[in-house]
Structure formats: structure tokens, C-alpha cells
Design an enzyme around this catalytic site. Structure first.
Site, PDB file in Angstrom:
ATOM      1  N   GLY A   1      -0.739 -12.941  -5.972  1.00  0.00           N
ATOM      2  CA  GLY A   1      -1.565 -11.895  -6.586  1.00  0.00           C
ATOM      3  C   GLY A   1      -1.228 -10.543  -5.990  1.00  0.00           C
ATOM      4  O   GLY A   1      -0.481 -10.444  -4.995  1.00  0.00           O
ATOM      5  N   LEU A   2      -1.803  -9.523  -6.585  1.00  0.00           N
ATOM      6  CA  LEU A   2      -1.544  -8.146  -6.153  1.00  0.00           C
ATOM      7  C   LEU A   2      -2.037  -7.896  -4.730  1.00  0.00           C
ATOM      8  O   LEU A   2      -2.931  -8.611  -4.236  1.00  0.00           O
ATOM      9  CB  LEU A   2      -2.267  -7.181  -7.095  1.00  0.00           C
ATOM     10  CG  LEU A   2      -1.757  -7.117  -8.541  1.00  0.00           C
ATOM     11  CD1 LEU A   2      -2.761  -6.360  -9.409  1.00  0.00           C
ATOM     12  CD2 LEU A   2      -0.380  -6.458  -8.599  1.00  0.00           C
ATOM     13  N   SER A   3      -1.493  -6.876  -4.109  1.00  0.00           N
ATOM     14  CA  SER A   3      -2.026  -6.422  -2.830  1.00  0.00           C
ATOM     15  C   SER A   3      -3.495  -6.032  -3.035  1.00  0.00           C
ATOM     16  O   SER A   3      -3.832  -5.368  -4.014  1.00  0.00           O
ATOM     17  CB  SER A   3      -1.225  -5.203  -2.349  1.00  0.00           C
ATOM     18  OG  SER A   3      -1.761  -4.718  -1.148  1.00  0.00           O
ATOM     19  N   GLY A   4      -4.356  -6.513  -2.166  1.00  0.00           N
ATOM     20  CA  GLY A   4      -5.780  -6.190  -2.277  1.00  0.00           C
ATOM     21  C   GLY A   4      -6.567  -7.128  -3.171  1.00  0.00           C
ATOM     22  O   GLY A   4      -7.772  -6.962  -3.340  1.00  0.00           O
ATOM     23  N   SER A   5      -5.891  -8.127  -3.743  1.00  0.00           N
ATOM     24  CA  SER A   5      -6.620  -9.052  -4.635  1.00  0.00           C
ATOM     25  C   SER A   5      -7.489 -10.019  -3.830  1.00  0.00           C
ATOM     26  O   SER A   5      -8.455 -10.581  -4.354  1.00  0.00           O
ATOM     27  CB  SER A   5      -5.632  -9.827  -5.526  1.00  0.00           C
ATOM     28  OG  SER A   5      -4.708 -10.546  -4.741  1.00  0.00           O
ATOM     29  N   GLY A   6      -7.121 -10.232  -2.568  1.00  0.00           N
ATOM     30  CA  GLY A   6      -7.926 -11.106  -1.716  1.00  0.00           C
ATOM     31  C   GLY A   6      -7.198 -12.361  -1.253  1.00  0.00           C
ATOM     32  O   GLY A   6      -7.836 -13.314  -0.783  1.00  0.00           O
ATOM     33  N   LYS A   7      -5.874 -12.365  -1.336  1.00  0.00           N
ATOM     34  CA  LYS A   7      -5.103 -13.558  -0.947  1.00  0.00           C
ATOM     35  C   LYS A   7      -5.365 -13.986   0.495  1.00  0.00           C
ATOM     36  O   LYS A   7      -5.613 -15.153   0.770  1.00  0.00           O
ATOM     37  CB  LYS A   7      -3.593 -13.303  -1.121  1.00  0.00           C
ATOM     38  CG  LYS A   7      -3.165 -12.959  -2.522  1.00  0.00           C
ATOM     39  CD  LYS A   7      -1.676 -12.682  -2.609  1.00  0.00           C
ATOM     40  CE  LYS A   7      -1.174 -11.565  -1.722  1.00  0.00           C
ATOM     41  NZ  LYS A   7      -1.717 -10.226  -2.058  1.00  0.00           N
ATOM     42  N   SER A   8      -5.277 -13.029   1.417  1.00  0.00           N
ATOM     43  CA  SER A   8      -5.454 -13.381   2.838  1.00  0.00           C
ATOM     44  C   SER A   8      -6.876 -13.859   3.090  1.00  0.00           C
ATOM     45  O   SER A   8      -7.088 -14.879   3.772  1.00  0.00           O
ATOM     46  CB  SER A   8      -5.171 -12.171   3.739  1.00  0.00           C
ATOM     47  OG  SER A   8      -3.877 -11.701   3.516  1.00  0.00           O
TER      48      SER A   8
ATOM     49  N   SER B   1       4.353 -12.540  -3.701  1.00  0.00           N
ATOM     50  CA  SER B   1       5.332 -13.357  -4.455  1.00  0.00           C
ATOM     51  C   SER B   1       5.367 -12.922  -5.923  1.00  0.00           C
ATOM     52  O   SER B   1       4.928 -13.655  -6.800  1.00  0.00           O
ATOM     53  CB  SER B   1       5.061 -14.862  -4.303  1.00  0.00           C
ATOM     54  OG  SER B   1       3.693 -15.203  -4.330  1.00  0.00           O
TER      55      SER B   1
HETATM   56  N1  PPS Z   1       6.268  -1.763  -1.429  1.00  0.00           N
HETATM   57  C1  PPS Z   1       5.319  -2.669  -1.176  1.00  0.00           C
HETATM   58  N2  PPS Z   1       4.869  -3.487  -2.176  1.00  0.00           N
HETATM   59  C2  PPS Z   1       3.911  -4.390  -1.904  1.00  0.00           C
HETATM   60  N3  PPS Z   1       3.346  -4.577  -0.683  1.00  0.00           N
HETATM   61  C3  PPS Z   1       3.764  -3.787   0.332  1.00  0.00           C
HETATM   62  C4  PPS Z   1       4.751  -2.794   0.132  1.00  0.00           C
HETATM   63  N4  PPS Z   1       4.965  -2.169   1.307  1.00  0.00           N
HETATM   64  C5  PPS Z   1       4.144  -2.708   2.215  1.00  0.00           C
HETATM   65  N5  PPS Z   1       3.422  -3.702   1.635  1.00  0.00           N
HETATM   66  C6  PPS Z   1       2.479  -4.546   2.391  1.00  0.00           C
HETATM   67  O1  PPS Z   1       3.132  -5.806   2.507  1.00  0.00           O
HETATM   68  C7  PPS Z   1       2.296  -6.853   2.037  1.00  0.00           C
HETATM   69  C8  PPS Z   1       3.036  -7.749   1.048  1.00  0.00           C
HETATM   70  O2  PPS Z   1       3.948  -8.571   1.713  1.00  0.00           O
HETATM   71  P1  PPS Z   1       4.440  -9.915   1.026  1.00  0.00           P
HETATM   72  O3  PPS Z   1       5.367 -10.556   1.997  1.00  0.00           O
HETATM   73  O4  PPS Z   1       3.277 -10.701   0.570  1.00  0.00           O
HETATM   74  O5  PPS Z   1       5.231  -9.346  -0.242  1.00  0.00           O
HETATM   75  S1  PPS Z   1       6.254 -10.084  -1.214  1.00  0.00           S
HETATM   76  O6  PPS Z   1       5.685 -11.414  -1.535  1.00  0.00           O
HETATM   77  O7  PPS Z   1       7.540 -10.192  -0.543  1.00  0.00           O
HETATM   78  O8  PPS Z   1       6.343  -9.211  -2.402  1.00  0.00           O
HETATM   79  C9  PPS Z   1       1.152  -6.210   1.322  1.00  0.00           C
HETATM   80  O9  PPS Z   1       0.061  -6.899   1.882  1.00  0.00           O
HETATM   81  P2  PPS Z   1      -1.090  -7.587   1.036  1.00  0.00           P
HETATM   82  O10 PPS Z   1      -1.984  -6.440   0.781  1.00  0.00           O
HETATM   83  O11 PPS Z   1      -1.646  -8.568   2.021  1.00  0.00           O
HETATM   84  O12 PPS Z   1      -0.576  -8.241  -0.185  1.00  0.00           O
HETATM   85  C10 PPS Z   1       1.149  -4.761   1.745  1.00  0.00           C
HETATM   86  O13 PPS Z   1       0.203  -4.525   2.753  1.00  0.00           O
HETATM   87  N1  ADP Z   2     -14.260 -12.000  -3.558  1.00  0.00           N
HETATM   88  C1  ADP Z   2     -14.219 -10.760  -3.055  1.00  0.00           C
HETATM   89  N2  ADP Z   2     -15.096  -9.814  -3.445  1.00  0.00           N
HETATM   90  C2  ADP Z   2     -15.048  -8.549  -2.952  1.00  0.00           C
HETATM   91  N3  ADP Z   2     -14.132  -8.133  -2.044  1.00  0.00           N
HETATM   92  C3  ADP Z   2     -13.214  -9.023  -1.627  1.00  0.00           C
HETATM   93  C4  ADP Z   2     -13.206 -10.377  -2.102  1.00  0.00           C
HETATM   94  N4  ADP Z   2     -12.175 -11.035  -1.506  1.00  0.00           N
HETATM   95  C5  ADP Z   2     -11.581 -10.132  -0.692  1.00  0.00           C
HETATM   96  N5  ADP Z   2     -12.197  -8.925  -0.759  1.00  0.00           N
HETATM   97  C6  ADP Z   2     -11.830  -7.681  -0.044  1.00  0.00           C
HETATM   98  O1  ADP Z   2     -10.693  -7.155  -0.695  1.00  0.00           O
HETATM   99  C7  ADP Z   2      -9.835  -6.512   0.255  1.00  0.00           C
HETATM  100  C8  ADP Z   2      -8.433  -7.110   0.148  1.00  0.00           C
HETATM  101  O2  ADP Z   2      -8.478  -8.449   0.617  1.00  0.00           O
HETATM  102  P1  ADP Z   2      -7.206  -9.124   1.298  1.00  0.00           P
HETATM  103  O3  ADP Z   2      -7.586 -10.531   1.594  1.00  0.00           O
HETATM  104  O4  ADP Z   2      -6.688  -8.282   2.406  1.00  0.00           O
HETATM  105  O5  ADP Z   2      -6.187  -9.084   0.056  1.00  0.00           O
HETATM  106  P2  ADP Z   2      -4.607  -9.332  -0.011  1.00  0.00           P
HETATM  107  O6  ADP Z   2      -4.240 -10.268   1.095  1.00  0.00           O
HETATM  108  O7  ADP Z   2      -4.381  -9.907  -1.374  1.00  0.00           O
HETATM  109  O8  ADP Z   2      -4.017  -7.955   0.141  1.00  0.00           O
HETATM  110  C9  ADP Z   2     -10.482  -6.715   1.612  1.00  0.00           C
HETATM  111  O9  ADP Z   2     -11.195  -5.538   1.935  1.00  0.00           O
HETATM  112  C10 ADP Z   2     -11.412  -7.895   1.404  1.00  0.00           C
HETATM  113  O10 ADP Z   2     -12.529  -7.849   2.267  1.00  0.00           O
END
Ligand code: PPS
Ligand code: ADP
Length: 206
Positions: A36-43, A110
Site C-alpha cells: 500500500g501507499l506510504s502512510g496507509s498504515g502498513k507498519s 512494493s
Molecule cells: N521516493 C520515495 N517513494 C516512496 N517512499 C519513500 C521514498 N523516499 C523515501 N521513502 C520512505 O521509504 C519507505 C518505503 O520503503 P519501501 O522499502 O517500503 O519501498 S518500496 O517497496 O521499495 O517501494 C516509505 O515508508 P512507508 O511510509 O513506511 O511506506 C517512506 O517513508
Molecule cells: N486504521 C487507522 N486509522 C487512522 N490512522 C491510522 C490507522 N492505521 C495507521 N494510522 C496512522 O497512519 C500513519 C501512517 O501509518 P504507518 O503504519 O506508518 O503507515 P505506512 O507504514 O504504510 O507508511 C501513522 O500516523 C499511523 O498512526
């Protein structure tokens, strides 16, 4: 497809089967793959699920994008080729974990369907379950969360004419077409989303 470069290498089988390891642990090895997208809540969901499984007597272990990029994959950036290699390595590592009998949980953007499908195939080849979980959250919601300020940076860079290649902004995200599970993690709490995964796994979700 990454070719084997080494020559003169031979596969060596051990004396203990996966079935024996699984019997020892009392569980089946598998990989649960969050995408999923960055910030979607994967971690958040990966670690909540790991905790929930441990609490129910299942050994699970999270491989998290940001964390793995501090070590094993510290030499990779965010070009398409580097993202592909990132996912290839993690796919292999997850398969190794699953082969030990552990429940491997991965949380990587991914973004490319073909890369995820290769990991699925890697698991299929050795009879290991691969559970693809789409963390489905509109980009506007991810952007409003922006816990690391990266969307803001990506927008600023774009406006300044030098894009960052940030997923969803100026780099692609290809959602899975037939994931095993879809989690609407904008309308569910992390606990509700985790319960949905536990129900799929047939593990007590109460
Ligand atoms: N250009 C760019 N695009 C997307 N994300 C970026 C980028 N640069 C840094 N980050 C940070 O790196 C986290 C994503 O790493 P991943 O290893 O999950 O990415 S990937 O699967 O190889 O696309 C991602 O973390 P998550 O927010 O946990 O998804 C970001 O914090
Ligand atoms: N179900 C949910 N509802 C509201 N906020 C959420 C939920 N799950 C995660 N969050 C918040 O969304 C933000 C991104 O979560 P994170 O797990 O870091 O996402 P990712 O790993 O996809 O970047 C964090 O601030 C987290 O606390």
C-alpha cells in the site's frame, strides 16, 4: 529475472523437513504481505498483527521497509530497479522465514505488481502460503496523515520542478488485482483491520 552469477554451486538438502519444524512450533509457516501507499498504515498493521499472533501462541516476525532499508537493503534507493531488487530480496527472506515455520509479515510499499507476483510464485514453487494484503487508503488520506512529512516534501519538490519520485505523487503504485485481503484502513481502526486478517487466517479474532 535475476540470473545466478556464481558457478560451481550445488544445492545441499538438510535432514529436517519443514513439516517437522512446523510440528515443533505447532503452526504453519507462511508469508503475509502488506502492500500500500506510504502512510496507509502498513507498519502499524504489521506490528499489530505480529503482537496479536504472539498473544495467540503463533510465532510471527515483521520485516518492515524502513527498518530493512537501515540494514540488509541500505544500498538501495527508490529507482524502479532498486525497488525491484528491494522486493526480490525481501521476497527471498520472507520465504526463508516461512520455511522455518514462522509467520513472516512484510510491510513494503512494493509498488509493482510484477515484483509482488514474482514473490507469490517463489512461495508457490515450494508450497508455502502467500497472503497478499492490500492496505487500501485513498492517497488524499495518506497525504493528510503524512507522519514523516514526506508527501509535503514531494509536493514541494514537484512544484520546484525536480520531482522526488515519490510513490503516488510522481511515481507509480500498481494495486493488486486479486489480493487475498483488502483492508480499508481509513474507515477501520488498526484493531478492526487486524481482526479481519485473523479471521482470514482462522485464528481467534475475539
Ligand atoms: N521516493 C520515495 N517513494 C516512496 N517512499 C519513500 C521514498 N523516499 C523515501 N521513502 C520512505 O521509504 C519507505 C518505503 O520503503 P519501501 O522499502 O517500503 O519501498 S518500496 O517497496 O521499495 O517501494 C516509505 O515508508 P512507508 O511510509 O513506511 O511506506 C517512506 O517513508
Ligand atoms: N486504521 C487507522 N486509522 C487512522 N490512522 C491510522 C490507522 N492505521 C495507521 N494510522 C496512522 O497512519 C500513519 C501512517 O501509518 P504507518 O503504519 O506508518 O503507515 P505506512 O507504514 O504504510 O507508511 C501513522 O500516523 C499511523 O498512526
Amino acid at each position: 529475472m535475476t540470473e545466478i552469477r556464481a558457478t560451481n554451486i550445488t544445492w545441499h538438502s538438510g535432514h529436517v523437513s519443514r513439516t517437522e519444524r512446523e510440528a515443533l512450533l505447532g503452526q504453519k509457516g507462511m508469508t503475509i504481505w502488506f502492500t500500500g501507499l506510504s502512510g496507509s498504515g502498513k507498519s502499524t498493521l504489521a506490528f499489530t498483527l505480529e503482537h496479536a499472533l504472539l498473544g495467540r501462541g503463533r510465532l510471527a516476525y515483521v520485516l518492515d521497509g524502513d527498518n530493512i532499508r537501515h540494514g540488509l537493503n541500505k544500498n538501495l534507493g527508490f529507482s524502479a530497479a532498486d525497488r525491484e531488487e528491494n522486493i526480490r530480496r525481501i521476497g527471498e527472506v520472507a520465504r526463508l522465514y516461512a520455511d522455518t515455520g514462522v509467520i513472516a509479515i512484510t510491510s513494503f510499499i512494493s509498488p509493482y505488481r510484477a515484483d509482488r507476483d514474482r514473490v507469490r510464485q517463489l512461495h508457490r514453487e515450494v508450497g508455502l502460503p502467500f497472503v497478499e494484503v492490500l492496505v487500501d487508503v485513498p492517497i488524499a488520506v495518506c497525504e493528510s496523515r503524512d507522519p514523516k512529512g514526506l508527501y509535503r516534501k514531494a509536493r514541494e519538490a514537484l512544484a520546484a520542478g525536480h520531482g522526488l519520485g515519490f510513490t503516488g505523487i510522481d511515481d507509480p503504485y500498481e494495486a493488486p488485482e486479486a489480493p487475498e485481503i483488502v483492508l480499508r484502513n481509513d474507515i477501520l481502526t488498526p484493531q478492526e483491520a487486524t481482526a479481519q486478517v485473523l479471521r482470514y487466517l482462522d485464528v481467534d479474532a475475539a
